[in-house]
Design a protein around this motif. Structure first.
Motif, short mmCIF file in Angstrom:
data_model
loop_
_atom_site.label_atom_id
_atom_site.label_comp_id
_atom_site.label_asym_id
_atom_site.label_seq_id
_atom_site.Cartn_x
_atom_site.Cartn_y
_atom_site.Cartn_z
N GLY A 19 0.83 -1.06 -0.15
CA GLY A 19 0.38 0.09 0.04
C GLY A 19 0.63 1.28 -0.13
O GLY A 19 0.60 2.23 -0.70
N THR A 20 1.86 1.19 0.71
CA THR A 20 2.76 2.34 0.87
C THR A 20 3.48 2.61 -0.80
O THR A 20 3.57 3.92 -1.16
CB THR A 20 4.09 2.10 1.79
OG1 THR A 20 3.45 1.81 3.14
CG2 THR A 20 4.91 3.21 2.02
N LEU A 21 3.78 1.56 -1.31
CA LEU A 21 4.43 1.90 -2.63
C LEU A 21 3.34 2.29 -3.45
O LEU A 21 3.40 3.03 -4.48
CB LEU A 21 4.94 0.51 -3.19
CG LEU A 21 6.03 -0.41 -2.42
CD1 LEU A 21 6.26 -1.61 -2.82
CD2 LEU A 21 7.10 0.68 -2.55
N LEU A 22 2.05 1.93 -3.40
CA LEU A 22 1.02 2.06 -4.23
C LEU A 22 0.71 3.76 -3.93
O LEU A 22 0.48 4.53 -4.93
CB LEU A 22 -0.06 1.73 -3.98
CG LEU A 22 -0.18 0.28 -4.72
CD1 LEU A 22 -1.45 -0.57 -4.12
CD2 LEU A 22 -0.50 0.34 -6.19
N SER A 25 3.27 5.80 -5.86
CA SER A 25 2.91 6.04 -7.31
C SER A 25 1.66 6.94 -7.47
O SER A 25 1.83 7.73 -8.47
CB SER A 25 2.50 4.57 -7.84
OG SER A 25 3.48 3.51 -8.08
N ALA A 26 0.97 7.18 -6.35
CA ALA A 26 -0.25 7.93 -6.45
C ALA A 26 0.61 9.55 -6.23
O ALA A 26 0.02 10.43 -7.11
CB ALA A 26 -1.08 7.89 -5.25
N GLY A 27 1.72 9.75 -5.69
CA GLY A 27 2.43 10.73 -5.67
C GLY A 27 2.88 11.23 -7.05
O GLY A 27 2.89 12.31 -7.33
N VAL A 28 3.28 10.21 -7.78
CA VAL A 28 3.92 10.54 -9.06
C VAL A 28 2.77 10.99 -9.90
O VAL A 28 2.90 11.98 -10.80
CB VAL A 28 4.53 9.27 -9.69
CG1 VAL A 28 5.05 9.58 -11.20
CG2 VAL A 28 5.77 8.72 -8.94
N LEU A 41 -4.59 5.89 -5.47
CA LEU A 41 -5.21 6.14 -4.28
C LEU A 41 -6.16 5.10 -3.90
O LEU A 41 -5.98 4.81 -2.66
CB LEU A 41 -5.71 7.47 -4.20
CG LEU A 41 -4.77 8.91 -4.26
CD1 LEU A 41 -5.82 10.03 -4.41
CD2 LEU A 41 -3.91 8.79 -3.14
N VAL A 42 -7.20 4.63 -4.60
CA VAL A 42 -8.13 3.51 -4.06
C VAL A 42 -7.48 2.30 -3.93
O VAL A 42 -7.80 1.51 -3.19
CB VAL A 42 -9.25 3.56 -5.28
CG1 VAL A 42 -10.13 2.36 -5.20
CG2 VAL A 42 -10.16 4.90 -5.50
N SER A 43 -6.43 1.73 -4.86
CA SER A 43 -5.91 0.86 -4.92
C SER A 43 -5.01 0.60 -3.67
O SER A 43 -4.87 -0.28 -2.65
CB SER A 43 -4.93 0.51 -6.06
OG SER A 43 -5.51 0.44 -7.31
N ALA A 44 -4.11 1.84 -3.05
CA ALA A 44 -3.68 1.78 -1.88
C ALA A 44 -4.44 1.85 -0.82
O ALA A 44 -4.18 0.96 0.34
CB ALA A 44 -2.80 3.15 -1.97
N ILE A 91 -8.47 -0.48 -12.39
CA ILE A 91 -9.17 0.78 -12.19
C ILE A 91 -9.08 1.84 -12.92
O ILE A 91 -10.31 2.56 -13.39
CB ILE A 91 -9.05 1.14 -10.60
CG1 ILE A 91 -9.39 0.03 -9.60
CG2 ILE A 91 -9.82 2.42 -10.19
CD1 ILE A 91 -8.83 0.34 -8.06
N SER A 92 -7.81 2.02 -13.49
CA SER A 92 -7.71 3.08 -14.26
C SER A 92 -8.04 3.02 -15.52
O SER A 92 -8.40 3.91 -16.55
CB SER A 92 -6.09 3.53 -14.49
OG SER A 92 -5.37 2.45 -14.82
#
Length: 486
Positions: A19-22, A25-28, A41-44, A91-92
């Motif tokens: 989740g932290t890694l996801l 990626s949301a930050g990217v 964000l939803v995946s994390a 999801i995307s």
């Protein structure tokens, strides 16, 4: 019996890490202001919630992991990571098909690099980053990564987990405590990655491409941010950098630590596996170089760089390309596929049969020829001056047999599913060795990984998993004795 509560507890902690890694990626995605930020964000959030539920179920478990638990934990961890790791793709909407999304994610975590995407350049930055990040995390092992940062989580079973996930028949330790050794190995891995990023950047790559290509190079994975892989940049400097870091990542990380970071290069030169690795790279490069110069009219430097690049890429099971090998003489294909089967060193990020096993096979064959002339001679197989136990040689024979049988059997299944013979065998060996070759640049009828039937993609995903975990760790779960109480 299997300690399911402990496995739930560990899986919960692993999902928190995922989740932290996801979230990263949301930050990217936020930085580039692209449309996949909600998907990450939803995946994390979903992944962290699932981790919390599993940790709650296993809250009263004791940290006493048996060998049986370790094998189950390692296999399930890779499957669970792939299931949750595919959520951003679905999801995307960039990979809406579940089969394709799982295939892509499993290919990432196992550092295979096979992709159902024929055009990656239209993907958002965060999605491209997530693909290469899965390879970087999977390079040295998901659970091994956890041992390095959360050593108390696995407890007394850390050695068993390491044995279930590590590659190669012979394992050396650089420190008595496994958690400390794991931190050292991951430090080496991180240092290689940072050095690779800076080298690519200095050679003219943009920062985003430098980060992604460095992660996929040191993980020997092969995912790229451009359709033409490293050939996109048309830069000899970048190709030589890729060769160097692929080669370094193909060395046993314990030996790399002692030889480079401990400033004892002589230990590398004394290593049977390292000498075998270098000898094969040198010999194969010279042969391929000669063939492309005499048959394709390549100049000396171009032939050397192209041959060395492909030899190192195939042998380290990376799968990066800088030329179309389908246009080369057929004998070079045989050489490259043999390299793909052999692989690089044990204890590295690479796949394949491993150089140490190939060296042991050569020594066994040499001894057998000697025994024909001297039947009573006692000829031990020695690696680095130490005799290899008979049990290890039996394991070597079993591994070679199951590797060959699995490759041929799954290739036959693909032929039955309608895939042509050449591509079937290429795909089977590619997945078992964790080399995600772009099929449209190889011999045989032109096709894409995305063209494979859905059930063949699931079979390929399974092959990637057992190839990454060295077959036995996964197949033991399908034996009756594994599930017996005692």
């Amino acid at each position: 019996m299997v300690n399911l509560r402990l496995i739930y507890k560990i899986l919960g902690s692993l999902l928190f890490l995922l989740g932290t890694l996801l979230f990263c990626s949301a930050g990217v995605a936020l930085y580039y202001k692209e449309d996949d930020v909600i998907a990450f964000l939803v995946s994390a959030i979903f992944t962290c919630c699932a981790g919390f539920v599993l940790k709650y179920i296993g809250r009263n478990a004791t940290n006493n992991l048996s060998r049986r638990d370790a094998y189950l934990l390692v296999t399930v961890s890779w499957v669970v990571f792939s299931l949750f790791g595919m959520l951003p793709f679905i999801i995307s909407g960039y990979i809406p098909n579940v089969t394709n999304a799982f295939f892509e994610t499993m290919s990432g975590f196992t550092t295979t690099g096979a992709s159902i995407l024929d055009d990656v350049e239209w993907l958002p930055h965060a999605t491209l980053y997530w693909r290469t990040q899965t390879q970087w995390i999977g390079g040295l092992g998901i659970v091994f990564f956890t041992i390095a940062i959360l050593p108390s989580m696995v407890g007394s079973g850390s050695i068993r987990v390491f044995a279930a996930e590590a590659t190669g028949p012979l394992r050396a330790k650089m420190h008595p405590r496994l958690s400390t050794m794991a931190k050292w190995i991951w430090s080496i891995y991180l240092a290689l990655t940072v050095a690779c990023i800076l080298s690519y950047w200095a050679a003219g790559m943009g920062l985003f491409d430098s980060i992604n290509y460095a992660m996929t190079t040191t993980a020997t994975g092969g995912f790229a941010t451009h359709n033409d892989s490293t050939a996109y940049f048309n830069s000899p400097a970048i190709e030589y950098i890729a060769i160097l870091f692929q080669f370094l990542s193909g060395i046993n990380f314990t030996m790399l630590y002692v030889g480079i970071f401990k400033l004892r290069p002589g230990s590398l030169l004394k290593s049977t596996e390292f000498k075998f690795y270098v000898a094969i790279v040198f010999t194969a490069t010279a042969w391929v170089m000669y063939m492309v110069m005499s048959n394709n009219g390549y100049g000396l430097e171009t032939a050397f760089r192209t041959a060395l690049f492909h030899v190192v890429s195939f042998m380290t099971t990376t799968g990066l390309v800088n030329n179309n090998a389908a246009l080369w003489p057929p004998i070079t294909w045989v050489v490259l596929y043999c390299l793909m089967f052999i692989g690089a060193s044990s204890g590295s990020t690479t796949g394949g049969f491993k150089c140490i096993r190939a060296a042991m096979v050569v020594k066994v064959l040499r001894n057998e020829f000697h025994k024909l002339l001297h039947p009573n001679a006692v000829l031990p197989v020695k690696i680095d001056g130490m005799p290899v136990p008979r049990s290890q040689l039996n394991t070597l024979l079993a591994f070679f047999a199951i590797f060959s049988i699995m490759t041929l059997a799954t290739g036959a299944l693909m032929i039955a599913a309608g895939v042509d013979f050449t591509n079937s065998m290429t795909i089977a060996l590619s997945c078992m060795s964790n080399v995600g070759l772009p099929l449209n640049t190889q011999i045989g009828p032109e096709m894409s990984w995305g063209d494979l039937p859905e059930h063949v993609k699931w079979l390929c995903s399974f092959l990637m998993l057992i190839g990454r975990l060295e077959i036995m760790s996964v197949l033991v779960l399908f034996t009756r004795s594994f599930w017996r109480d005692n």
